[in-house]
Scaffold this motif. Structure first.
Motif, PDB file in Angstrom:
ATOM      1  N   ALA A 231       2.816   6.005  -5.782  1.00 39.69           N
ATOM      2  CA  ALA A 231       2.549   6.080  -7.215  1.00 39.69           C
ATOM      3  C   ALA A 231       1.358   6.991  -7.498  1.00 39.69           C
ATOM      4  CB  ALA A 231       2.285   4.671  -7.772  1.00 39.69           C
ATOM      5  N   LEU A 232       0.303   6.870  -6.668  1.00 43.28           N
ATOM      6  CA  LEU A 232      -0.864   7.741  -6.849  1.00 43.28           C
ATOM      7  C   LEU A 232      -0.498   9.199  -6.588  1.00 43.28           C
ATOM      8  CD1 LEU A 232      -3.881   8.040  -7.382  1.00 43.28           C
ATOM      9  CD2 LEU A 232      -4.285   7.622  -4.941  1.00 43.28           C
ATOM     10  N   ASN A 233       0.292   9.452  -5.535  1.00 40.53           N
ATOM     11  CA  ASN A 233       0.731  10.819  -5.248  1.00 40.53           C
ATOM     12  C   ASN A 233       1.543  11.395  -6.413  1.00 40.53           C
ATOM     13  OD1 ASN A 233      -0.463  10.585  -2.764  1.00 40.53           O
ATOM     14  ND2 ASN A 233       1.430  10.170  -1.644  1.00 40.53           N
ATOM     15  N   THR A 234       2.397  10.555  -6.999  1.00 41.36           N
ATOM     16  CA  THR A 234       3.192  11.003  -8.139  1.00 41.36           C
ATOM     17  C   THR A 234       2.292  11.387  -9.307  1.00 41.36           C
ATOM     18  OG1 THR A 234       4.998   9.540  -7.474  1.00 41.36           O
ATOM     19  CG2 THR A 234       5.027  10.344  -9.735  1.00 41.36           C
ATOM     20  N   LEU A 235       1.266  10.568  -9.548  1.00 41.60           N
ATOM     21  CA  LEU A 235       0.346  10.865 -10.646  1.00 41.60           C
ATOM     22  C   LEU A 235      -0.417  12.161 -10.389  1.00 41.60           C
ATOM     23  CD1 LEU A 235      -0.703   9.753 -13.326  1.00 41.60           C
ATOM     24  CD2 LEU A 235      -2.496   8.553 -12.051  1.00 41.60           C
TER      25      LEU A 235
ATOM     26  N   PRO B 290       0.813  -1.232   0.000  1.00 37.53           N
ATOM     27  CA  PRO B 290       0.000   0.000   0.000  1.00 37.53           C
ATOM     28  C   PRO B 290       0.842   1.275   0.000  1.00 37.53           C
ATOM     29  CG  PRO B 290      -0.901  -1.611   1.532  1.00 37.53           C
ATOM     30  CD  PRO B 290       0.415  -2.162   1.074  1.00 37.53           C
ATOM     31  N   ARG B 291       2.013   1.228   0.686  1.00 34.67           N
ATOM     32  CA  ARG B 291       2.850   2.436   0.746  1.00 34.67           C
ATOM     33  C   ARG B 291       3.331   2.856  -0.641  1.00 34.67           C
ATOM     34  NH1 ARG B 291       8.662   2.624   3.395  1.00 34.67           N
ATOM     35  NH2 ARG B 291       8.392   0.406   3.084  1.00 34.67           N
ATOM     36  N   TRP B 292       3.735   1.878  -1.457  1.00 29.64           N
ATOM     37  CA  TRP B 292       4.203   2.214  -2.802  1.00 29.64           C
ATOM     38  C   TRP B 292       3.041   2.574  -3.718  1.00 29.64           C
ATOM     39  CZ3 TRP B 292       8.308   3.203  -0.899  1.00 29.64           C
ATOM     40  CH2 TRP B 292       9.180   2.321  -0.280  1.00 29.64           C
TER      41      TRP B 292
END
Length: 551
Positions: A62-66, A56-58
């Motif tokens: 990834a969602l934050n990066t998007l 979940p952390r990664w």
């Protein structure tokens, strides 16, 4: 394949100098672009991929990066486009002064925006706490979004500035003659004509946001993105497989955007062409007064904010303890003078990288466009490939490829210089290719008829006539390399300190005064270096060359 072998045979018989140059350029690109990327792609195991895709952390990273990719790219592109339109087409009052603001930001390391935001808008910020009495936090998505917008809108401005200037006013006047209103002309004629530049600017900003490391480290707080996750996994846990897998995730949106930009540009090149026809002396369509003053207000607000953000960096360099004791001191300045090795390395490495980048860019552009060498398409793709690779991933790739014998280069000045040069090679290549496009092929033919080899033609005709592009490439690579962080933070060692890495470490330790003093010194020495170059090059150095790279 047979035609390629025949081309090699022809070069061997008639132009061995060009064949040698072709071999050196190909070897450089294979060794420092293709091989590291292949190495990092092969590093993660299935277990690494399973861990990255199911943790979940990664997934949140990834969602934050998007989210930051979409928000920061959209806001930077919108602000840069509006700013360029205000300066070039609306001709707002003070346009010449406003035109200098994005150029100044370009010579400022991107992470300095994050540092200045903390000093200006942080919990103990000068504006928020000292003047307004507010206890706000700049850390998180909102702070990162604001810092990246301020850091990357100059890229859009620089690309769009050239595009707006090149729009033929005849088309706009024709639309007005057919009854279109000013807003309709802007929406249906002017903006569609700069579509290729908008796409190019969006690509450059997106790659910058994906690879941005300093701002997420300084103001991201608990809002973790993939760029910082790659760094913590590699340096904190020595987990090469997980770090490589996280870095490769960054490559997905970058490659999609790069492919989309190349696809659209290839299919709309003639549709949006406005330069090369009969010239027009018609003035551009006048901008509506309300829009013109709104753009003026936007430019003024950006200029004041940029001025304030840079002023707090200088003030922080002379302040005892930011947010607590605003008494003046020279202690931080003395610290910088006592630790000048990082500054000297930053300048020396950046200058050397700029020379390498300029030489490889011009050579590759000539080989692809004029020399008729075999496998030109492969050479072209290898040169442009770093444009689709975030700096964080490139740093991991260099660590994996050059951290073991027989080619152990990590921690040395050589790999730092090469990392800097490779990072900005695509822009230099586009600048040089655009300059060669403007030279008539008859010059090459005349030189060949007089017995000159292609290598001699490059050195004595093409390169001298492209000196503006060469200078632009050198300056771009030098300025960007001085403050670069994403790639080199994986490559520095105790013997090769860099000012940009030291600033980040000092800020991370809460030593704001020393960080501000070193950041101010880095900006000042960069400006002094550019002033010296400007005095030597004079008017040969023009901003329009940078704009052509994005066209």
């Amino acid at each position: 394949m047979t035609a390629g072998l025949r081309s090699f045979g022809r070069l061997w018989r008639y132009d061995r100098g060009l064949l040698l140059a072709y071999g050196l350029a190909s070897l450089f690109l294979l060794a420092f672009v293709v091989a590291p990327l292949v190495r990092v792609a092969l590093e993660p195991t299935l277990a690494d991929w399973r861990q990255v895709l199911t943790t979940p952390r990664w997934q949140r990273a990834a969602l934050n990066t998007l989210i930051t990719l979409v928000l920061s790219t959209a806001s930077s592109l919108a602000l840069g486009t509006a700013y360029a339109y205000a300066v070039t087409r609306a001709r707002v009052p003070g346009a010449r002064l406003f035109a200098l603001v994005p150029l100044f930001l370009l010579i400022t390391p991107p992470f300095v925006a994050g540092l200045s935001f903390i000093l200006l808008l942080g919990r103990r910020g000068l504006l928020t706490y000292q003047l307004l009495g507010l206890e706000t936090s700049i850390y998180g998505l909102h702070g990162l979004w604001l810092a990246q917008t301020l850091s990357f809108f100059p890229v859009a401005y620089l690309v769009l500035r050239g595009a707006f200037t090149a729009v033929d006013p005849t088309l706009e006047q024709a639309a007005r003659g057919l009854g279109a209103g000013r807003r309709a002309v802007l929406r249906t004629v002017t903006l569609p004509l700069v579509t290729p530049a908008l796409l190019a600017a969006a690509l450059f900003i997106s790659i910058g946001v994906l690879g941005d490391f300093g701002n997420p480290m300084l103001v991201g707080g608990r809002f973790q993105v993939l760029a910082t996750a790659v760094y913590t996994q590699l340096t904190g846990w020595a987990s090469f497989g997980t770090s490589a897998a996280l870095g490769l995730l960054l490559l997905v949106p970058a490659v999609v955007l790069f492919g989309a930009q190349q696809w659209v540009q290839a299919r709309t090149r003639q549709r949006y062409a406005t330069v090369g026809g009969r010239s027009s002396s018609l003035p551009p369509v006048a901008v509506a007064p309300a829009l013109r003053w709104a753009l003026f207000a936007l430019c003024l607000a950006v200029t004041l904010f940029v001025g304030a953000s840079q002023a707090v960096v200088l003030l922080g360099a002379l302040t005892n303890l930011w947010g607590v004791d605003f008494g003046l001191t020279l202690e931080h300045v003395r610290y910088v003078l006592g630790h000048a090795a990082g500054l000297g390395n930053s300048l020396a490495f950046a200058a050397t990288a700029a020379v390498v980048c300029t030489a490889v860019s011009m050579l590759a552009a000539y080989l692809v466009q004029r020399a008729g060498v075999p496998f030109r398409r492969g050479l072209d793709l290898a040169t442009l490939l770093p444009a689709a690779v975030p700096g964080t991933l490139m740093g991991v790739a260099f660590v994996l490829a050059f951290n073991q014998p027989p080619v152990k280069l990590t921690g040395t000045a050589v790999i730092i210089v090469i990392g800097m040069a490779v990072s900005y090679l695509p822009v230099g290549y586009r600048i040089c290719a655009a300059a060669i496009d403007q030279l008539r092929p008859s010059l090459d033919e005349s030189a060949a008829n007089l017995g000159a080899s292609k290598l001699r033609t490059l050195l004595t005709i093409v390169a001298p006539l492209s000196r503006q592009a060469l200078l632009a490439t050198f300056v771009f690579c030098f300025v960007q390399s001085v403050g670069t962080l994403s790639t080199v933070i994986f490559l520095v060692s105790f013997d090769t300190p860099l000012a940009s890495v030291s600033i980040l470490n000092l800020a991370d330790q809460g030593r704001w005064g020393r960080a501000a003093a070193l950041a101010a010194a880095l900006i000042l020495v960069t400006m002094a270096s550019l002033a010296l170059l400007w005095s030597l090059a004079g008017r040969s150095l023009r901003a329009q060359e940078f704009s052509r790279a994005g066209g």
